[in-house]
Enzyme design. Structure first.
Site, mmCIF file in Angstrom:
data_model
loop_
_atom_site.group_PDB
_atom_site.id
_atom_site.type_symbol
_atom_site.label_atom_id
_atom_site.label_comp_id
_atom_site.label_asym_id
_atom_site.label_seq_id
_atom_site.Cartn_x
_atom_site.Cartn_y
_atom_site.Cartn_z
ATOM 1 N N GLU A 313 51.770 79.087 60.867
ATOM 2 C CA GLU A 313 51.549 77.646 61.294
ATOM 3 C C GLU A 313 51.477 76.808 60.092
ATOM 4 O O GLU A 313 50.553 77.382 59.251
ATOM 5 C CB GLU A 313 50.323 77.588 62.225
ATOM 6 C CG GLU A 313 50.359 78.291 63.608
ATOM 7 C CD GLU A 313 51.341 77.734 64.621
ATOM 8 O OE1 GLU A 313 51.431 76.694 64.510
ATOM 9 O OE2 GLU A 313 51.905 78.696 65.625
ATOM 10 N N GLN A 494 47.827 70.512 55.805
ATOM 11 C CA GLN A 494 49.238 71.067 55.381
ATOM 12 C C GLN A 494 49.056 71.817 54.301
ATOM 13 O O GLN A 494 48.000 71.657 53.441
ATOM 14 C CB GLN A 494 50.041 69.863 55.345
ATOM 15 C CG GLN A 494 50.107 69.097 56.516
ATOM 16 C CD GLN A 494 51.539 68.160 56.652
ATOM 17 O OE1 GLN A 494 52.573 68.621 56.319
ATOM 18 N NE2 GLN A 494 51.122 66.974 57.019
ATOM 19 N N SER A 495 50.057 72.684 53.921
ATOM 20 C CA SER A 495 50.117 73.332 52.598
ATOM 21 C C SER A 495 48.912 74.162 52.199
ATOM 22 O O SER A 495 48.653 74.517 51.035
ATOM 23 C CB SER A 495 50.429 72.488 51.313
ATOM 24 O OG SER A 495 51.589 71.650 51.629
ATOM 25 N N ARG A 496 48.211 74.452 53.155
ATOM 26 C CA ARG A 496 47.053 75.255 53.009
ATOM 27 C C ARG A 496 46.019 74.638 52.305
ATOM 28 O O ARG A 496 44.972 75.123 51.840
ATOM 29 C CB ARG A 496 47.211 76.636 52.311
ATOM 30 C CG ARG A 496 48.474 77.373 52.860
ATOM 31 C CD ARG A 496 47.925 77.801 54.392
ATOM 32 N NE ARG A 496 49.009 78.915 55.125
ATOM 33 C CZ ARG A 496 49.347 78.884 56.564
ATOM 34 N NH1 ARG A 496 49.328 77.495 56.986
ATOM 35 N NH2 ARG A 496 50.149 79.719 56.902
ATOM 36 N N LEU A 497 46.019 73.338 52.443
ATOM 37 C CA LEU A 497 45.063 72.539 51.461
ATOM 38 C C LEU A 497 44.037 72.034 52.578
ATOM 39 O O LEU A 497 43.831 70.914 52.947
ATOM 40 C CB LEU A 497 45.631 71.430 50.713
ATOM 41 C CG LEU A 497 46.373 71.784 49.683
ATOM 42 C CD1 LEU A 497 47.051 70.629 48.733
ATOM 43 C CD2 LEU A 497 45.709 72.516 48.638
#
Ligand SMILES: NC(=O)C1=CN([C@@H]2O[C@H](COP(=O)(O)OP(=O)(O)OC[C@H]3O[C@@H](n4cnc5c(N)ncnc54)[C@H](OP(=O)(O)O)[C@@H]3O)[C@@H](O)[C@H]2O)[C@@H](O)CC1
Ligand SMILES: Cc1cc2nc3c(=O)[nH]c(=O)nc-3n(C[C@H](O)[C@H](O)[C@H](O)COP(=O)(O)O)c2cc1C
Ligand SMILES: Cc1ncc(COP(=O)(O)O)c(C=O)c1O
Ligand SMILES: [K+]
Length: 521
Positions: A313, A494-497
């Site tokens: 996700e 988002q973007s694992r941040l």
């Protein structure tokens, strides 16, 4: 002791979006979670845990009924004749089931741009209705409706779409390669009354969908074709006779699948049209999967196998900043807990408890949080269970909450103590009688020879206590309280941040305060 949700915070009265990734086509046999709600396997939590008829029937497509063209028309006539339905009604329900089937598989966050290609008959009408519902579900539909019918039902459907500012495109204005502009192509050209070879302009439109399949082999992002009732151009009974027709990714059969659906080899076959009365089921000897709960659609056959490594996700949530959080982590926890309640998450008080005995080996299990205040987090269990043994050897433990849908996780670490006997007594007697007896029966974490032993003891105790109002709490049952020494609040981004705010206790001028630090995701 029940968690009171009266002071609900306003910050997130919605579930945050997350983008499902495409993970189809590999060999790992893990069903994609989002399908569970539409598949026939639905486990009800509040009722009996015996398997229901629904659970038992993972339907084999072989055991499903398929209709001949003549039978489909006959059912149509019966429904709209002696059975008292109007075409508007059936079309509305059919279109709604198409839209809900699409939403089950292709989420609007990823598959937003929809082109509905509508034909001259009722199949086209289903497409118009589905497009309207898709608009309300958050998709951006566009309509191509080249051969309009003057009947009031159809002009009304067009007006409804126009009032939502849904654009209508002429065939000439469609791009050559539909995959550039659209994520979902709804094929609503022909249904069960199709015969012969497709006439213009539908011949070209069908070719565009065939061509799309070839483009998809080149493009990284795939557009998908969803056919309503019949893949347009297919023979209603024989299927794609020449092998050069549309190859839909999803087929939504209405009322019951037609014979051609046996030849459908795409990943998603759904059934819609939840309106068949028993008289039709009996007359046509229909074997169809039951619709789960309130759903307007049901999957036929097993969900496709997926590539587990591609299952992920992308979390999209509001920012979670230092200046927004409560100074006290218990207050912050309450705020997020209330959000989870408002979002309608199931058992928001379920938490994973990790313990470590003196052998140094950690073990985890879920327990239910039954109270939280400045003194800590309380749950109840058996004092002779594995967790209890480990806690007696080492009182340090960790709790973990995961609130799917809000993209949130909370970690709590600290030391555990038993709650007072009065507290355990009070809670024990607040539980349903069955759970109280269950707690006496279960020597938690010990080996039992079989289910029947538990049931036998349960029955005996039920009888024993039948004239006794207060069931005595067993000595070995009670609560624990974890006094927190560390918190982490995690908000997926988002973007694992992701945002991670940790609370650690600090002494300033002899006073205990919580220091808040941000951790790298
Ligand atoms: N209970 C139910 O069953 C329900 C059914 N529902 C829906 O109704 C659908 C059946 O609808 P339907 O009967 O209106 O026929 P459908 O297939 O849409 O098209 C007929 C039109 O296509 C035309 N046409 C035919 N062949 C052609 C060709 N080769 N090339 C070009 N044109 C051709 C034909 O023209 P004709 O040949 O007669 O001149 C006529 O105008 C069904 O599949 C389901 O989606 C739901 O709404 C509700 C519940
Ligand atoms: C959602 C959920 C909530 C649970 N809540 C409790 C609970 O509050 N107390 C409990 O003793 N077991 C609860 N269980 C069962 C435990 O996970 C576990 O099987 C049991 O406590 C035995 O664990 P142990 O052998 O590690 O001691 C729950 C299980 C689930 C899935
Ligand atoms: C074995 C066991 N004990 C206790 C509980 C705590 O919940 P309750 O007190 O609401 O039954 C659970 C919840 O699943 C449980 O499984
Ligand atoms: K169709």
């Amino acid at each position: 002791q029940r968690n009171n949700s009266s002071s609900i915070s306003n910050s997130s009265r919605f579930l945050y979006n997350s983008l499902p990734s495409k993970a189809w086509g590999s060999t790992c046999p893990i069903p994609r979670p989002e399908f569970c709600s539409s598949s026939v396997i639905r486990f009800s939590s509040s009722k009996s845990s015996e398997p229901t008829r629904e659970m038992q029937s993972i339907q084999n497509p072989e055991s499903i009924s398929y209709l001949r063209q003549r039978e489909a028309a006959e059912i149509d006539e019966m429904l709209m004749g002696p059975l008292g339905f109007s075409v508007d009604q059936l079309m509305e329900l059919a279109g709604l089931s198409v839209a809900t089937s699409i939403e089950e598989v292709y989420k609007p966050s990823e598959y937003n741009r929809v082109l509905a290609i509508c034909g001259p008959g009722n199949n086209g009408g289903d497409g118009l209705v589905a497009a309207r519902h898709l608009h309300h579900f958050g998709y951006k539909p566009v309509i191509c409706y080249p051969k309009r019918t003057a009947k009031q039902l159809y002009t009304g459907l067009v007006t409804q779409l126009e009032s939502l500012s849904v654009p209508f495109l002429a065939v000439e204005d469609l791009p050559l390669d539909l995959s550039k502009d659209f994520d979902i192509l709804v094929d609503a050209m022909f249904g069960f009354s199709f015969h012969g070879a497709p006439r213009p302009p539908f011949d070209d439109l069908i070719q565009k969908l065939v061509y799309l399949h070839k483009c998809n082999e080149v493009h990284e992002k795939r557009s998908v074709v969803v056919s309503i009732d019949i893949p347009s151009g297919w023979h209603v009974e024989e299927g794609d006779v020449g092998g050069e027709g549309i190859k839909p990714d999803m087929l939504v059969s209405l009322t019951a699948p037609k014979l051609c659906a046996k030849k459908f080899s795409g990943p998603h076959h759904f059934l819609g049209g939840r309106f068949i009365p028993p008289i039709i089921v009996e007359k046509f000897k229909l074997h169809l999967p039951p619709y789960p709960g309130t759903s307007m659609c049901v999957r036929i056959g097993k969900p496709p196998q997926i590539d587990m490594s591609a299952l992920r996700e992308n979390y999209i949530s509001p920012e979670f900043l230092e200046e927004q959080v409560e100074a006290n982590p218990i207050d912050q926890f309450r705020k997020w807990f209330d959000d989870a309640v408002v979002a309608g998450l199931k058992e928001p008080n379920a938490m994973c408890l990790s313990t470590v005995g003196k052998d140094g080996k950690p073990s985890s299990r879920m327990v239910l949080l039954k109270g939280v205040d400045k003194d800590g987090f309380v749950w109840f269990t058996n004092y002779e269970s594995r967790k209890a043994h480990e806690l007696s050897e080492n009182p340090r433990a960790a709790l973990l909450f995961y609130w799917d849908g809000l993209n949130r996780q909370v970690r709590v670490e600290g030391s555990v103590q038993k709650v007072s006997d009065e507290e355990s007594e009070k809670y024990f007697h607040s539980r349903p009688r069955g759970s109280q007896i269950g707690a006496i029966v279960s020597k938690q974490s010990s080996i039992v020879p079989g289910r029947h032993v538990l049931h036998q003891q349960y029955k005996e105790l039920e009888e024993k206590f039948s004239n006794i109002s207060l069931i005595p709490k067993p000595k070995h049952w009670g609560g624990y309280r974890l006094e927190p020494e560390l918190f982490e609040f995690w908000q997926g981004q988002q973007s694992r941040l992701h945002d991670r705010l940790q609370y650690v206790p600090q002494e300033i001028n002899g006073k205990q305060v919580w220091k808040i630090v941000r951790l790298a995701p």
